[in-house]
Design a protein around this motif. Sequence first.
Motif, PDB file in Angstrom:
ATOM      1  N   GLN A   1       0.824  -1.184   0.000  1.00 21.31           N
ATOM      2  CA  GLN A   1       0.000   0.000   0.000  1.00 21.31           C
ATOM      3  C   GLN A   1       0.867   1.245   0.000  1.00 21.31           C
ATOM      4  OE1 GLN A   1      -3.157   0.330  -0.367  1.00 21.31           O
ATOM      5  NE2 GLN A   1      -3.833  -1.782  -0.207  1.00 21.31           N
ATOM      6  N   VAL A   2       0.312   2.292  -0.538  1.00 23.14           N
ATOM      7  CA  VAL A   2       0.991   3.582  -0.590  1.00 23.14           C
ATOM      8  C   VAL A   2       0.080   4.637   0.020  1.00 23.14           C
ATOM      9  CG1 VAL A   2       1.942   5.368  -2.085  1.00 23.14           C
ATOM     10  CG2 VAL A   2       2.254   2.961  -2.674  1.00 23.14           C
ATOM     11  N   GLN A   3       0.645   5.489   0.814  1.00 23.85           N
ATOM     12  CA  GLN A   3      -0.112   6.631   1.359  1.00 23.85           C
ATOM     13  C   GLN A   3       0.393   7.913   0.723  1.00 23.85           C
ATOM     14  OE1 GLN A   3       0.233   6.331   5.666  1.00 23.85           O
ATOM     15  NE2 GLN A   3      -1.780   5.363   5.747  1.00 23.85           N
ATOM     16  N   LEU A   4      -0.543   8.756   0.338  1.00 18.84           N
ATOM     17  CA  LEU A   4      -0.236  10.065  -0.239  1.00 18.84           C
ATOM     18  C   LEU A   4      -0.856  11.125   0.656  1.00 18.84           C
ATOM     19  CD1 LEU A   4      -1.037   9.321  -3.995  1.00 18.84           C
ATOM     20  CD2 LEU A   4       1.190   9.241  -2.869  1.00 18.84           C
ATOM     21  N   VAL A   5      -0.050  12.058   1.098  1.00 20.43           N
ATOM     22  CA  VAL A   5      -0.521  13.125   1.985  1.00 20.43           C
ATOM     23  C   VAL A   5      -0.317  14.462   1.302  1.00 20.43           C
ATOM     24  CG1 VAL A   5      -0.289  14.216   4.236  1.00 20.43           C
ATOM     25  CG2 VAL A   5       0.016  11.738   4.018  1.00 20.43           C
ATOM     26  N   GLU A   6      -1.432  15.145   1.061  1.00 18.23           N
ATOM     27  CA  GLU A   6      -1.402  16.422   0.347  1.00 18.23           C
ATOM     28  C   GLU A   6      -1.474  17.584   1.319  1.00 18.23           C
ATOM     29  OE1 GLU A   6      -4.164  14.297  -3.040  1.00 18.23           O
ATOM     30  OE2 GLU A   6      -4.963  15.779  -1.664  1.00 18.23           O
ATOM     31  N   SER A   7      -0.953  18.712   0.862  1.00 23.41           N
ATOM     32  CA  SER A   7      -1.050  19.946   1.628  1.00 23.41           C
ATOM     33  C   SER A   7      -0.918  21.130   0.680  1.00 23.41           C
ATOM     34  CB  SER A   7       0.037  20.016   2.704  1.00 23.41           C
ATOM     35  OG  SER A   7       1.320  19.965   2.109  1.00 23.41           O
ATOM     36  N   ALA A 105      -2.694   4.894  -6.544  1.00 29.28           N
ATOM     37  CA  ALA A 105      -3.077   5.424  -5.241  1.00 29.28           C
ATOM     38  C   ALA A 105      -3.487   6.880  -5.375  1.00 29.28           C
ATOM     39  CB  ALA A 105      -1.913   5.292  -4.256  1.00 29.28           C
ATOM     40  N   TRP A 106      -4.431   7.278  -4.501  1.00 35.61           N
ATOM     41  CA  TRP A 106      -4.937   8.649  -4.493  1.00 35.61           C
ATOM     42  C   TRP A 106      -4.704   9.286  -3.127  1.00 35.61           C
ATOM     43  CZ3 TRP A 106      -6.783  11.028  -8.787  1.00 35.61           C
ATOM     44  CH2 TRP A 106      -7.176  10.223  -9.858  1.00 35.61           C
ATOM     45  N   GLY A 107      -4.479  10.580  -3.161  1.00 35.15           N
ATOM     46  CA  GLY A 107      -4.465  11.347  -1.933  1.00 35.15           C
ATOM     47  C   GLY A 107      -5.888  11.661  -1.498  1.00 35.15           C
ATOM     48  N   GLN A 108      -6.000  12.332  -0.346  1.00 37.71           N
ATOM     49  CA  GLN A 108      -7.315  12.611   0.224  1.00 37.71           C
ATOM     50  C   GLN A 108      -7.979  13.826  -0.405  1.00 37.71           C
ATOM     51  OE1 GLN A 108      -4.474  13.500   1.543  1.00 37.71           O
ATOM     52  NE2 GLN A 108      -4.686  15.506   2.531  1.00 37.71           N
ATOM     53  N   GLY A 109      -7.221  14.618  -1.148  1.00 35.18           N
ATOM     54  CA  GLY A 109      -7.756  15.810  -1.790  1.00 35.18           C
ATOM     55  C   GLY A 109      -7.532  17.049  -0.942  1.00 35.18           C
ATOM     56  N   THR A 110      -7.300  18.155  -1.627  1.00 36.14           N
ATOM     57  CA  THR A 110      -7.140  19.440  -0.951  1.00 36.14           C
ATOM     58  C   THR A 110      -7.906  20.499  -1.738  1.00 36.14           C
ATOM     59  OG1 THR A 110      -5.531  21.008  -0.028  1.00 36.14           O
ATOM     60  CG2 THR A 110      -4.951  20.003  -2.133  1.00 36.14           C
ATOM     61  N   GLN A 111      -8.656  21.313  -1.028  1.00 39.31           N
ATOM     62  CA  GLN A 111      -9.520  22.304  -1.667  1.00 39.31           C
ATOM     63  C   GLN A 111      -8.719  23.533  -2.077  1.00 39.31           C
ATOM     64  OE1 GLN A 111     -13.067  22.259  -2.301  1.00 39.31           O
ATOM     65  NE2 GLN A 111     -12.520  24.087  -3.483  1.00 39.31           N
ATOM     66  N   VAL A 112      -8.917  23.933  -3.316  1.00 41.36           N
ATOM     67  CA  VAL A 112      -8.367  25.201  -3.814  1.00 41.36           C
ATOM     68  C   VAL A 112      -9.542  26.064  -4.239  1.00 41.36           C
ATOM     69  CG1 VAL A 112      -7.035  26.308  -5.642  1.00 41.36           C
ATOM     70  CG2 VAL A 112      -6.169  24.233  -4.542  1.00 41.36           C
ATOM     71  N   THR A 113      -9.645  27.248  -3.658  1.00 44.79           N
ATOM     72  CA  THR A 113     -10.721  28.171  -3.983  1.00 44.79           C
ATOM     73  C   THR A 113     -10.121  29.493  -4.439  1.00 44.79           C
ATOM     74  OG1 THR A 113     -12.174  27.147  -2.341  1.00 44.79           O
ATOM     75  CG2 THR A 113     -12.791  29.329  -3.156  1.00 44.79           C
ATOM     76  N   VAL A 114     -10.502  29.902  -5.645  1.00 43.48           N
ATOM     77  CA  VAL A 114      -9.998  31.153  -6.204  1.00 43.48           C
ATOM     78  C   VAL A 114     -11.160  32.136  -6.275  1.00 43.48           C
ATOM     79  CG1 VAL A 114      -8.810  32.249  -8.128  1.00 43.48           C
ATOM     80  CG2 VAL A 114      -8.328  29.852  -7.564  1.00 43.48           C
ATOM     81  N   SER A 115     -11.038  33.219  -5.565  1.00 44.05           N
ATOM     82  CA  SER A 115     -12.106  34.229  -5.545  1.00 44.05           C
ATOM     83  C   SER A 115     -11.844  35.287  -6.615  1.00 44.05           C
ATOM     84  CB  SER A 115     -12.189  34.883  -4.170  1.00 44.05           C
ATOM     85  OG  SER A 115     -10.987  35.580  -3.889  1.00 44.05           O
ATOM     86  N   SER A 116     -12.919  35.676  -7.269  1.00 49.54           N
ATOM     87  CA  SER A 116     -12.768  36.674  -8.352  1.00 49.54           C
ATOM     88  C   SER A 116     -13.069  38.078  -7.865  1.00 49.54           C
ATOM     89  CB  SER A 116     -13.687  36.311  -9.508  1.00 49.54           C
ATOM     90  OG  SER A 116     -15.015  36.213  -9.051  1.00 49.54           O
TER      91      SER A 116
END
Length: 116
Positions: A1-7, A105-116
């Motif tokens: 197994q592989v763990q991916l940790v995003e930030s 393998a997939w990471g858990q996801g990280t939210q990116v929000t761009v405000s206009s």
Amino acid sequence: QVQLVESGGGLVQAGGSLRLSCAASRFFSTSTMAWYRQTPGKQRELVASITSGGSPEYVDSVKGRFTISRDNAKQTVYLQMNSLKSEDTAVYYCHLEHRSLLLNAWGQGTQVTVSS
């Protein structure tokens, strides 16, 4: 197994920059790494990838603005995102593929929000 940790995700104004990081627990140096993104109701989209040899590819919509890179010593892949637009808003996922091991393998996801 592989763990991916995003930030590195967060809220940024249009025109700003963010850098995403993804650290892998193993098999990193011999794997193709990629960043995908997904918005509600849409399929996950490949944004950028980088081979074990360091060759990058990008979806047309981010060419010239995003840069994918990898540090094998740190087992980490990065996505530098510049000149961000509101349409870049999404959850960004890190992905590892090792073909000879038939490993994905997939990471858990990280939210990116761009405000206009």
